[in-house]
Scaffold this motif. Sequence first.
Motif, PDB file in Angstrom:
ATOM      1  N   VAL A  96       0.852  -1.194   0.000  1.00  0.00           N
ATOM      2  CA  VAL A  96       0.000   0.000   0.000  1.00  0.00           C
ATOM      3  C   VAL A  96       0.882   1.237   0.000  1.00  0.00           C
ATOM      4  O   VAL A  96       1.853   1.317   0.771  1.00  0.00           O
ATOM      5  CB  VAL A  96      -0.918   0.012   1.253  1.00  0.00           C
ATOM      6  N   ARG A  97       0.515   2.200  -0.861  1.00  0.00           N
ATOM      7  CA  ARG A  97       1.289   3.445  -0.947  1.00  0.00           C
ATOM      8  C   ARG A  97       0.352   4.621  -1.092  1.00  0.00           C
ATOM      9  O   ARG A  97      -0.604   4.557  -1.873  1.00  0.00           O
ATOM     10  CB  ARG A  97       2.198   3.403  -2.175  1.00  0.00           C
ATOM     11  N   GLY A  98       0.586   5.655  -0.319  1.00  0.00           N
ATOM     12  CA  GLY A  98      -0.119   6.923  -0.529  1.00  0.00           C
ATOM     13  C   GLY A  98      -1.579   6.915  -0.145  1.00  0.00           C
ATOM     14  O   GLY A  98      -2.352   7.728  -0.644  1.00  0.00           O
ATOM     15  N   VAL A  99      -1.976   6.028   0.743  1.00  0.00           N
ATOM     16  CA  VAL A  99      -3.368   6.001   1.206  1.00  0.00           C
ATOM     17  C   VAL A  99      -3.423   6.654   2.587  1.00  0.00           C
ATOM     18  O   VAL A  99      -2.772   6.181   3.528  1.00  0.00           O
ATOM     19  CB  VAL A  99      -3.903   4.552   1.270  1.00  0.00           C
ATOM     20  N   GLY A 100      -4.208   7.723   2.719  1.00  0.00           N
ATOM     21  CA  GLY A 100      -4.195   8.515   3.951  1.00  0.00           C
ATOM     22  C   GLY A 100      -5.217   8.120   4.980  1.00  0.00           C
ATOM     23  O   GLY A 100      -5.133   8.533   6.132  1.00  0.00           O
ATOM     24  N   GLY A 101      -6.212   7.334   4.606  1.00  0.00           N
ATOM     25  CA  GLY A 101      -7.244   6.938   5.559  1.00  0.00           C
ATOM     26  C   GLY A 101      -6.798   5.766   6.412  1.00  0.00           C
ATOM     27  O   GLY A 101      -5.665   5.278   6.307  1.00  0.00           O
TER      28      GLY A 101
END
Lengths: 196, 298
Positions: free
Chosen positions: B120-125
């Motif tokens: 996973v990359r760049g997921v803020g939740g």
Amino acid sequence: MTPTERDATRRLDEALGRLPRSVDPAQDLWPVIEARLQSGERRSRARWAWQAAAAVLLVVGSSVLTASLMKRDEARVAGSREAAAGVVEVTPAAYGPAYAPDPGYLAARQQLAKMLESRVERLPPSARHKLVANLAEIRRATAEINAALAVQPGDPLLEELLVNAYQDELAVLASVNDLTGANGAVASPDGKRVQL
Amino acid sequence: MSIERAWSTTGVALLVLAPVTAFAGSAINERSAADPAGQVEISNTAGSVVVTGWNRNEVEVTGELGDGSERLEFGTAGKVTRIKVILPKKSYGVDGSDLIVKVPAGSSLSVNTVSADVRVRGVGGAQRLQSVSADIGTEASTEDVECKTVSGDVTVAGNGTRGLLTITTVSGDANVTDAAGEVNANTVSGNFNLGLRETTRSRLRSTSGDLTLASRPVADSRFDIESISGDVRLDLAGPPDAEFDVSSFNGEIRNCIGPKPVRTSEYAPGRELRFREGQGSARIRIKTLNGDISVCRK
């Protein structure tokens, strides 16, 4: 010291001075003692040898048993129910010699183990082997703490570690149940294919 | 509104689920509009799952459906997007599927696999990532991140912002860099190496795995570290302002900061170390049965 006491002391000294410097035994006991010592040493050596042989036998036997079980399991991936029975084997829990575990805890543990028994076959073989080994590791740890508690009952560090170790076992059982329940299928041993 | 309630109120009739029949071994190419702060749920038994956050309000799935798979379920209902590899009910030997998923960067994410690696990359939740035997790799920021495996390894890269990170493995190792805030970890035999920045809370537990924690405790922070036979190493960054309570039943205690440990009893093997540095604002508690303990400056 009074004159009477001085006189008594003098008489005691004279009596002691008349005693012989050494007393020879009525007969020479040393050969008998020596024979018994040598006999005991031989028995001790024999017992040590038996213990060593038993230890070697135990190590070799358990290694052969482990190897044969693992080989059989790898050859029979689909037939993992036997392994499942081994995974969920619930050993009696205890809190040292003075305490008995809570019935609610025992019930929860039994329930989780039973649930896992039906789900463990969904695990890939490598994960199943690791789960078996790690549950055994937790049980080994709880047994070790229990043994230490038997020597030092009431030790707060040991009691805390033991309670947490039991909680960890429950957490592992619950966690694996959760993970295996989320996916109905199981990946093949190489992880590339799916078995249903 | 909870996810469950969203589903029930939306109702089956309103489901915009669009089951996509994909042929065996076929390429996947699906796309749907999605809430910028929605929930994305992914399920794939074997193969791989790669999720990337992007700045579009849509979810895209590409990759390859494994040979023998029935279909890919893909659809959005309200705030929830579901992506699931559907397997046939009676078959044996289905190839794993490789899913490449792009989601709005503010999405929450839930991924379940058996042996499919998860990246996973760049997921803020918030993230809830689970796998039985595969590895998990992700990034952590302000939202909660939970990683759980049996034998897979876990890698988490933080960016120094405070959040909540929870890692649970049975035998898998964990490697964390630059996470901050609250970090909790639990393992049986995995070795955990946690490189943290400002830490408010940390609860670490191990049966036989080694725990290595490098951290900067903040004021009023609480560390609770426990191991049965694994070693514990704590490296503190900056001048410590903490009260220490360290004890081991059989293990050695090495302290580079303050006093030497003392025996708890003349006749028992235990050792303990209690001391305060600075005002003693933080509380650091370490307990082991057999594991050695080291407390030093970073």
